[in-house]
Write a protein that holds these residues in place. Sequence first.
Motif, short mmCIF file in Angstrom:
data_model
loop_
_atom_site.label_atom_id
_atom_site.label_comp_id
_atom_site.label_asym_id
_atom_site.label_seq_id
_atom_site.Cartn_x
_atom_site.Cartn_y
_atom_site.Cartn_z
N ARG B 36 0.86 -1.18 0.00
CA ARG B 36 0.00 0.00 0.00
C ARG B 36 0.89 1.23 0.00
O ARG B 36 1.91 1.28 0.71
CB ARG B 36 -0.89 0.00 1.25
CG ARG B 36 -1.65 1.28 1.48
CD ARG B 36 -2.52 1.23 2.70
NE ARG B 36 -3.05 2.56 3.00
CZ ARG B 36 -4.28 2.77 3.44
NH1 ARG B 36 -5.10 1.76 3.69
NH2 ARG B 36 -4.69 4.01 3.68
N ASP B 38 0.76 5.41 0.49
CA ASP B 38 0.10 6.65 0.86
C ASP B 38 1.09 7.79 0.71
O ASP B 38 2.29 7.58 0.82
CB ASP B 38 -0.39 6.59 2.32
CG ASP B 38 -1.44 5.52 2.54
OD1 ASP B 38 -1.10 4.46 3.08
OD2 ASP B 38 -2.59 5.77 2.14
N GLN B 41 4.42 8.19 2.81
CA GLN B 41 4.59 6.97 3.62
C GLN B 41 5.44 5.91 2.93
O GLN B 41 5.72 4.89 3.52
CB GLN B 41 3.22 6.36 3.95
CG GLN B 41 2.40 7.17 4.92
CD GLN B 41 3.01 7.15 6.31
OE1 GLN B 41 3.59 6.16 6.74
NE2 GLN B 41 2.90 8.26 7.01
N ASN B 84 -9.08 3.16 6.74
CA ASN B 84 -8.70 4.18 5.75
C ASN B 84 -8.30 3.49 4.44
O ASN B 84 -7.11 3.42 4.13
CB ASN B 84 -7.55 5.03 6.27
CG ASN B 84 -7.91 5.82 7.51
OD1 ASN B 84 -8.79 6.67 7.48
ND2 ASN B 84 -7.25 5.52 8.61
N ALA B 87 -6.24 4.60 -1.09
CA ALA B 87 -4.79 4.53 -1.24
C ALA B 87 -4.46 3.99 -2.63
O ALA B 87 -5.35 3.60 -3.39
CB ALA B 87 -4.15 3.62 -0.18
#
Lengths: 114, 113
Positions: B36, B38, B41, B84, B87
Amino acid sequence: AQTVTQSQPEMSVQEAETVTLSCTYDTSESNYYLFWYKQPPSRQMILVIRQEAYKQQNATENRFSVNFQKAAKSFSLKISDSQLGDTAMYFCALPYSGNTPLVFGKGTRLSVIA
Amino acid sequence: DGGITQSPKYLFRKEGQNVTLSCEQNLNHDAMYWYRQDPGQGLRLIYYSQIVNDFQKGDIAEGYSVSREKKESFPLTVTSAQKNPTAFYLCASSSAIRAYEQYFGPGTRLTVT
């Protein structure tokens, strides 16, 4: 646990100039690989260069080279003769351990300016 | 041409719905991964599989599930438990003996509203 730190969130360089991106890491492994990946605006991840920790000679791929300092756990990427196509996010990475998935740094956004 | 495909490139879902992201490879790789991404990040590991019918959790597996019924396919389900989910999701694969040499798909941008 393996960690990768890239302390420069953003950098810029003039076309044809040289730029160095920094990366420090921590690992308990004695032999490992280190990587630099490039992610252009298309978001496709592209492997730029790979270094094997047991090799003292720094890896080189055309205009891209690394400065690998094993004792300092530092692995910087030097881009020579920067081109507009080098504009991208650059990620430093190493395996969690042995032959396993990669741990990535948070990346450095590089902009090459004409 | 050998490679990794992810579909669709953009995916939109309503909150509370499960959604499955597709990842297929024809590189004959044993290992497959989901990351993932983001903003700010980097890439974080969700799940990985080194062999058919086996997979391991990564750093951020909560709210996700995977299956590996075929060597070529490693779908990721984002469940309603993922707090959340919006992404960019990247799938990768590698051979078993050179797991560090990962090949990435083009990614799927998931937006949940």
